[in-house]
Design a protein around this motif. Structure first.
Motif, PDB file in Angstrom:
ATOM      1  N   VAL A 172      70.794 -70.028  76.927  1.00  0.00           N
ATOM      2  CA  VAL A 172      69.987 -71.224  76.662  1.00  0.00           C
ATOM      3  C   VAL A 172      69.223 -71.151  75.346  1.00  0.00           C
ATOM      4  N   ALA A 173      69.029 -69.958  74.809  1.00  0.00           N
ATOM      5  CA  ALA A 173      68.281 -69.846  73.558  1.00  0.00           C
ATOM      6  C   ALA A 173      68.548 -68.498  72.897  1.00  0.00           C
ATOM      7  N   CYS A 174      68.386 -68.469  71.577  1.00  0.00           N
ATOM      8  CA  CYS A 174      68.496 -67.234  70.804  1.00  0.00           C
ATOM      9  C   CYS A 174      67.234 -67.060  69.969  1.00  0.00           C
ATOM     10  N   LYS A 175      66.794 -65.832  69.809  1.00  0.00           N
ATOM     11  CA  LYS A 175      65.623 -65.539  68.998  1.00  0.00           C
ATOM     12  C   LYS A 175      66.011 -64.596  67.866  1.00  0.00           C
ATOM     13  N   ASN A 176      65.496 -64.872  66.677  1.00  0.00           N
ATOM     14  CA  ASN A 176      65.733 -64.017  65.522  1.00  0.00           C
ATOM     15  C   ASN A 176      64.511 -63.151  65.245  1.00  0.00           C
ATOM     16  N   ASP A 177      64.722 -62.047  64.532  1.00  0.00           N
ATOM     17  CA  ASP A 177      63.600 -61.232  64.100  1.00  0.00           C
ATOM     18  C   ASP A 177      63.027 -61.795  62.794  1.00  0.00           C
ATOM     19  N   LYS A 178      62.055 -61.136  62.233  1.00  0.00           N
ATOM     20  CA  LYS A 178      61.379 -61.645  61.037  1.00  0.00           C
ATOM     21  C   LYS A 178      62.303 -61.712  59.829  1.00  0.00           C
ATOM     22  N   ASP A 179      63.412 -60.954  59.864  1.00  0.00           N
ATOM     23  CA  ASP A 179      64.371 -60.969  58.759  1.00  0.00           C
ATOM     24  C   ASP A 179      65.488 -61.985  58.972  1.00  0.00           C
ATOM     25  N   GLY A 180      65.425 -62.733  60.081  1.00  0.00           N
ATOM     26  CA  GLY A 180      66.438 -63.742  60.350  1.00  0.00           C
ATOM     27  C   GLY A 180      67.645 -63.230  61.106  1.00  0.00           C
ATOM     28  N   ASN A 181      67.623 -61.971  61.536  1.00  0.00           N
ATOM     29  CA  ASN A 181      68.734 -61.405  62.294  1.00  0.00           C
ATOM     30  C   ASN A 181      68.542 -61.647  63.789  1.00  0.00           C
ATOM     31  N   LEU A 182      69.656 -61.760  64.504  1.00  0.00           N
ATOM     32  CA  LEU A 182      69.587 -61.984  65.943  1.00  0.00           C
ATOM     33  C   LEU A 182      68.881 -60.818  66.627  1.00  0.00           C
ATOM     34  N   ALA A 183      67.931 -61.131  67.503  1.00  0.00           N
ATOM     35  CA  ALA A 183      67.164 -60.079  68.170  1.00  0.00           C
ATOM     36  C   ALA A 183      67.223 -60.179  69.691  1.00  0.00           C
ATOM     37  N   GLU A 184      67.329 -61.411  70.218  1.00  0.00           N
ATOM     38  CA  GLU A 184      67.257 -61.569  71.669  1.00  0.00           C
ATOM     39  C   GLU A 184      67.971 -62.841  72.092  1.00  0.00           C
ATOM     40  N   VAL A 185      68.604 -62.785  73.273  1.00  0.00           N
ATOM     41  CA  VAL A 185      69.291 -63.940  73.848  1.00  0.00           C
ATOM     42  C   VAL A 185      68.683 -64.243  75.207  1.00  0.00           C
ATOM     43  N   GLN A 186      68.306 -65.510  75.416  1.00  0.00           N
ATOM     44  CA  GLN A 186      67.684 -65.937  76.675  1.00  0.00           C
ATOM     45  C   GLN A 186      68.740 -66.534  77.589  1.00  0.00           C
ATOM     46  N   LEU A 187      68.777 -66.109  78.853  1.00  0.00           N
ATOM     47  CA  LEU A 187      69.714 -66.624  79.842  1.00  0.00           C
ATOM     48  C   LEU A 187      69.009 -67.589  80.781  1.00  0.00           C
ATOM     49  N   ASP A 188      69.775 -68.450  81.453  1.00  0.00           N
ATOM     50  CA  ASP A 188      69.167 -69.398  82.391  1.00  0.00           C
ATOM     51  C   ASP A 188      68.820 -68.758  83.720  1.00  0.00           C
ATOM     52  N   THR A 189      69.030 -67.459  83.818  1.00  0.00           N
ATOM     53  CA  THR A 189      68.632 -66.714  85.014  1.00  0.00           C
ATOM     54  C   THR A 189      67.210 -66.153  84.857  1.00  0.00           C
ATOM     55  N   TYR A 190      66.487 -66.668  83.840  1.00  0.00           N
ATOM     56  CA  TYR A 190      65.108 -66.249  83.541  1.00  0.00           C
ATOM     57  C   TYR A 190      65.037 -64.796  83.077  1.00  0.00           C
ATOM     58  N   SER A 191      66.132 -64.308  82.536  1.00  0.00           N
ATOM     59  CA  SER A 191      66.143 -62.969  81.959  1.00  0.00           C
ATOM     60  C   SER A 191      66.594 -63.077  80.509  1.00  0.00           C
ATOM     61  N   SER A 192      66.363 -62.030  79.752  1.00  0.00           N
ATOM     62  CA  SER A 192      66.776 -62.011  78.354  1.00  0.00           C
ATOM     63  C   SER A 192      67.372 -60.662  78.020  1.00  0.00           C
ATOM     64  N   ILE A 193      68.200 -60.650  76.964  1.00  0.00           N
ATOM     65  CA  ILE A 193      68.868 -59.421  76.531  1.00  0.00           C
ATOM     66  C   ILE A 193      68.596 -59.232  75.048  1.00  0.00           C
ATOM     67  N   ARG A 194      68.098 -58.061  74.701  1.00  0.00           N
ATOM     68  CA  ARG A 194      67.928 -57.737  73.289  1.00  0.00           C
ATOM     69  C   ARG A 194      69.283 -57.290  72.737  1.00  0.00           C
ATOM     70  N   CYS A 195      69.705 -57.877  71.627  1.00  0.00           N
ATOM     71  CA  CYS A 195      71.030 -57.570  71.081  1.00  0.00           C
ATOM     72  C   CYS A 195      71.051 -57.891  69.591  1.00  0.00           C
ATOM     73  N   THR A 196      72.122 -57.506  68.940  1.00  0.00           N
ATOM     74  CA  THR A 196      72.249 -57.762  67.503  1.00  0.00           C
ATOM     75  C   THR A 196      73.466 -58.619  67.171  1.00  0.00           C
ATOM     76  N   ALA A 197      74.256 -59.001  68.172  1.00  0.00           N
ATOM     77  CA  ALA A 197      75.430 -59.844  67.913  1.00  0.00           C
ATOM     78  C   ALA A 197      75.718 -60.694  69.136  1.00  0.00           C
ATOM     79  N   LEU A 198      76.115 -61.944  68.882  1.00  0.00           N
ATOM     80  CA  LEU A 198      76.487 -62.864  69.954  1.00  0.00           C
ATOM     81  C   LEU A 198      77.794 -63.550  69.578  1.00  0.00           C
ATOM     82  N   PHE A 199      78.806 -63.363  70.416  1.00  0.00           N
ATOM     83  CA  PHE A 199      80.111 -63.990  70.195  1.00  0.00           C
ATOM     84  C   PHE A 199      80.329 -65.041  71.271  1.00  0.00           C
ATOM     85  N   MET A 200      80.654 -66.272  70.871  1.00  0.00           N
ATOM     86  CA  MET A 200      80.877 -67.366  71.816  1.00  0.00           C
ATOM     87  C   MET A 200      82.368 -67.689  71.894  1.00  0.00           C
ATOM     88  N   SER A 201      82.902 -67.754  73.106  1.00  0.00           N
ATOM     89  CA  SER A 201      84.286 -68.185  73.322  1.00  0.00           C
ATOM     90  C   SER A 201      84.268 -69.232  74.431  1.00  0.00           C
TER      91      SER A 201
END
Length: 270
Positions: A172-201
């Motif tokens: 449902v949402a992505c968060k970037n760090d202060k340098d504009g790099n991907l830092a966290e991905v928010q899921l609709d299960t009310y949890s989030s995952i810290r990561c550095t890459a997101l691939f959509m298929s």
């Protein structure tokens, strides 16, 4: 390449069908002028007798009795025959984040951080397997309970320790760090995952951009409409093959090659 070149055949799209068409054509005829136009040449191509043009088609029309295409550098190419083999392109996510990836090109790899793959099809599964060698963990998120890919991929995924399947969730949402790099991905299960890459298929759609609707017919899903068994469009000298059409016949490439040869009286190879 010079402006206003005239070719016997222009192939639009360096998809596997487009390349196979060129190979079959070269095996049967010689002394013809052929161009293969594509905005992406993602694999080495050994087609020395064909002019490879790394450009995007932005417009197509009739001009002076010939079929004409205009490239993104404003060059015009003319031909007697067009073969459209543009394939498909990924459906873009509605998420607004410039770090979302749809292929592995330019993907920053980190073996110390996790990555996320969203999707349950064969493409998503194959990328999860490939990325598992490049990232610490791969979270394979799907909006269904089970993976909808081939069984061979499911077995591989089950045997790779650093792939974690997260079913029944959406991003449902992505968060970037202060340098504009991907830092966290928010899921609709009310949890989030810290990561550095997101691939959509999330699926693919036919790539027919640049082709005039006056020259080809497109159905409600975006596929080019062709006549059965010879892959001609509503214009007799325009053909469409491969996944940009729904008529994915196994004989289609050979059929188009033979049809073009017979209609144009090209001299066969000795």
């Amino acid at each position: 390449m010079t402006t206003n070149q005239i070719y016997d055949i222009i192939v639009i799209g360096a998809s596997k069908e487009g390349i196979e068409f060129c190979k079959q054509l070269l095996s049967k005829v010689n002394d013809i002028k052929v161009a293969l136009v594509s905005r992406n040449f993602n694999r080495p191509i050994d087609l020395s007798a064909i002019e490879l043009i790394n450009r995007e088609v932005i417009f197509s029309t009739y001009n002076r009795g010939l079929l004409s295409i205009t490239l993104d550098n404003k060059t015009n190419l003319f031909t007697k025959n067009i073969v459209i083999a543009t394939g498909t392109k990924p459906i873009k996510s509605t998420l607004k984040n410039n770090n979302i990836q749809y292929n592995l090109n330019n993907l920053k790899v980190s073996k110390s951080t996790p990555a996320i793959v969203f999707g349950s099809d064969n493409l998503a599964a194959s990328y999860a397997i490939t990325l598992s060698k490049k990232f610490k963990y791969i979270y394979l998120c799907t909006n269904s309970l089970d993976l909808k890919c081939d069984q061979k991929y499911i077995k591989k995924i089950e045997n790779i320790a650093n792939i974690v399947h997260l079913p029944n969730c959406n991003i449902v949402a992505c968060k970037n760090d202060k340098d504009g790099n991907l830092a966290e991905v928010q899921l609709d299960t009310y949890s989030s995952i810290r990561c550095t890459a997101l691939f959509m298929s999330i699926g693919r759609t036919p790539d027919t951009s640049g082709m005039s609707k006056r020259m080809i017919e497109i159905d409600s899903e975006g596929y080019i409409i062709t006549k059965e068994f010879n892959e001609t469009t509503k214009v007799p000298n325009i053909f469409a093959i491969g996944s940009c059409t729904k008529a994915k016949h196994t004989h289609s490439i050979s059929s188009v090659v033979n049809t073009i040869i017979s209609r144009n009286n090209f001299r066969p190879n000795n």
